[in-house]
Design an enzyme around this catalytic site. Structure first.
Site, PDB file in Angstrom:
ATOM      1  N   THR A 252      -1.994 -36.444  -4.950  1.00 48.54           N
ATOM      2  CA  THR A 252      -2.690 -37.085  -6.058  1.00 48.54           C
ATOM      3  C   THR A 252      -2.149 -36.621  -7.404  1.00 48.54           C
ATOM      4  O   THR A 252      -2.030 -35.425  -7.651  1.00 48.54           O
ATOM      5  CB  THR A 252      -4.191 -36.757  -5.985  1.00 48.54           C
ATOM      6  OG1 THR A 252      -4.689 -37.131  -4.706  1.00 48.54           O
ATOM      7  CG2 THR A 252      -4.960 -37.486  -7.069  1.00 48.54           C
TER       8      THR A 252
ATOM      9  N   SER B  74      -1.452 -32.931   0.451  1.00 48.66           N
ATOM     10  CA  SER B  74      -2.722 -33.392  -0.105  1.00 48.66           C
ATOM     11  C   SER B  74      -2.974 -34.852   0.289  1.00 48.66           C
ATOM     12  O   SER B  74      -2.984 -35.165   1.481  1.00 48.66           O
ATOM     13  CB  SER B  74      -2.742 -33.173  -1.614  1.00 48.66           C
ATOM     14  OG  SER B  74      -4.010 -33.427  -2.160  1.00 48.66           O
ATOM     15  N   LEU B  75      -3.181 -35.757  -0.676  1.00 46.47           N
ATOM     16  CA  LEU B  75      -3.322 -37.167  -0.308  1.00 46.47           C
ATOM     17  C   LEU B  75      -2.123 -37.620   0.514  1.00 46.47           C
ATOM     18  O   LEU B  75      -2.260 -38.409   1.457  1.00 46.47           O
ATOM     19  CB  LEU B  75      -3.467 -38.031  -1.569  1.00 46.47           C
ATOM     20  CG  LEU B  75      -3.465 -39.556  -1.357  1.00 46.47           C
ATOM     21  CD1 LEU B  75      -4.597 -40.001  -0.448  1.00 46.47           C
ATOM     22  CD2 LEU B  75      -3.525 -40.277  -2.708  1.00 46.47           C
TER      23      LEU B  75
ATOM     24  N   ASP C 195      -7.288 -22.416  -0.735  1.00 47.30           N
ATOM     25  CA  ASP C 195      -7.466 -23.809  -1.137  1.00 47.30           C
ATOM     26  C   ASP C 195      -8.933 -24.062  -1.468  1.00 47.30           C
ATOM     27  O   ASP C 195      -9.796 -24.041  -0.591  1.00 47.30           O
ATOM     28  CB  ASP C 195      -6.996 -24.745  -0.022  1.00 47.30           C
ATOM     29  CG  ASP C 195      -6.801 -26.182  -0.496  1.00 47.30           C
ATOM     30  OD1 ASP C 195      -7.470 -26.579  -1.467  1.00 47.30           O
ATOM     31  OD2 ASP C 195      -5.972 -26.888   0.105  1.00 47.30           O
TER      32      ASP C 195
ATOM     33  N   HIS D 268      -4.288 -24.853  -3.242  1.00 50.23           N
ATOM     34  CA  HIS D 268      -4.021 -26.252  -2.900  1.00 50.23           C
ATOM     35  C   HIS D 268      -2.687 -26.718  -3.490  1.00 50.23           C
ATOM     36  O   HIS D 268      -1.961 -27.481  -2.853  1.00 50.23           O
ATOM     37  CB  HIS D 268      -5.157 -27.130  -3.429  1.00 50.23           C
ATOM     38  CG  HIS D 268      -5.044 -28.559  -3.057  1.00 50.23           C
ATOM     39  ND1 HIS D 268      -5.429 -29.043  -1.824  1.00 50.23           N
ATOM     40  CD2 HIS D 268      -4.578 -29.643  -3.751  1.00 50.23           C
ATOM     41  CE1 HIS D 268      -5.210 -30.344  -1.769  1.00 50.23           C
ATOM     42  NE2 HIS D 268      -4.692 -30.730  -2.915  1.00 50.23           N
TER      43      HIS D 268
END
Length: 268
Positions: A28, A94-95, A216, A243
């Site tokens: 993201t 992530s995404l 995270d 993260h």
């Protein structure tokens, strides 16, 4: 950089290197180069690297409106096919990890190996509440969002080592990166909130490495443990950091991923 039409989107993607296919899927608010620059440099001598800009990022253009995981899967597959990759290793952050896992579950026959960092199967209320705050902040004051992410996206050791000047410089850099991209960030974050790929996990058949960052705070490690439990034959590794590990410690992140990719390529 080449482009390919996928549905109503025109997907911009990076392609470089030679060797087995390697597709990288960003997270993201990033784009292919920002998320993967050091890994692209390290891997392009032995892999053909393809890294698309997902809807909401970079030079990729779409019709606007909600971003759906299945649309992003189609973009990844479209870029890989356009670049001439029949089968490929797949890495996501992530995404991008969600999209990579969903891609591997949608077209398992195409995936040589899967590596997912900071991914999750289904967004829970904790994550949704946090991400709703991101959307509100980026639409009102992107500097405040940049400041928030400085202490939620990084690991404890990084935060302890930072000076006041370091925090200010990092916040300013992220604010500048968001400049003009607020709508794309908000749309990708709304996609994060809507994630539920649980039904695809049993369909993943490629050798899978789930990478979890111990600190995270955005997608806590229990989400990666769930992925490792639900994906057949997945391995889980926990590493120091937060993260944003690809940005926090790009050397360590790149070494981890390239080492695993080399082992997977040798096995294939």
């Amino acid at each position: 950089m080449p482009v390919v039409t996928v549905g109503s989107s025109t997907v911009n993607y990076l392609v470089t290197g030679t060797g087995p296919g390697l597709v990288l899927v960003h997270g993201t608010g990033a784009d292919a180069q920002a998320n993967w620059g050091p890994l692209i440099d390290a891997a392009s001598g032995r892999f053909t690297v393809v890294a698309p800009d997902l809807s909401g990022s970079g030079a990729t253009v779409d019709a606007g409106g909600p971003i759906l995981v299945e649309d992003l899967v189609a973009q990844v597959l479209g870029a890989a096919e356009h670049a001439g990759l029949e089968r490929f290793h797949l890495v996501g952050h992530s995404l991008g990890a969600v999209v990579a896992v969903a891609t591997a579950g949608t077209r398992p026959e195409k995936i040589l190996s899967l590596t997912a960092h900071a991914g999750w199967a289904r967004t829970d209320p904790w994550m949704a509440f946090q991400m709703d705050l991101w959307v509100r902040l980026v639409r009102t004051d992107r500097e405040l969002l940049a400041r928030l992410l400085q202490f939620t996206a990084m690991g404890e050791e990084t935060l302890r080592a930072r000076s006041a000047e370091d925090f200010e410089q990092a916040a300013a850099a992220f604010t500048a990166m968001l400049g003009g991209a607020e709508d794309g960030f908000a749309r990708q974050t709304l996609a994060d909130i809507s994630v539920d790929i649980t039904g695809l996990l049993p369909q993943v058949s490629a050798p899978t490495l789930i990478v979890s960052s111990a600190d995270d705070r955005i997608v806590p490690p229990h989400h990666q443990r769930e992925l490792a439990r639900l994906i057949p034959h997945a391995d889980l590794v926990t590493v120091p950091g937060g993260h944003g590990l690809p940005f926090e410690d790009p050397a360590a992140f790149t070494a981890l991923i390239t080492g695993h990719l080399d082992r997977m390529a040798a096995a294939v």
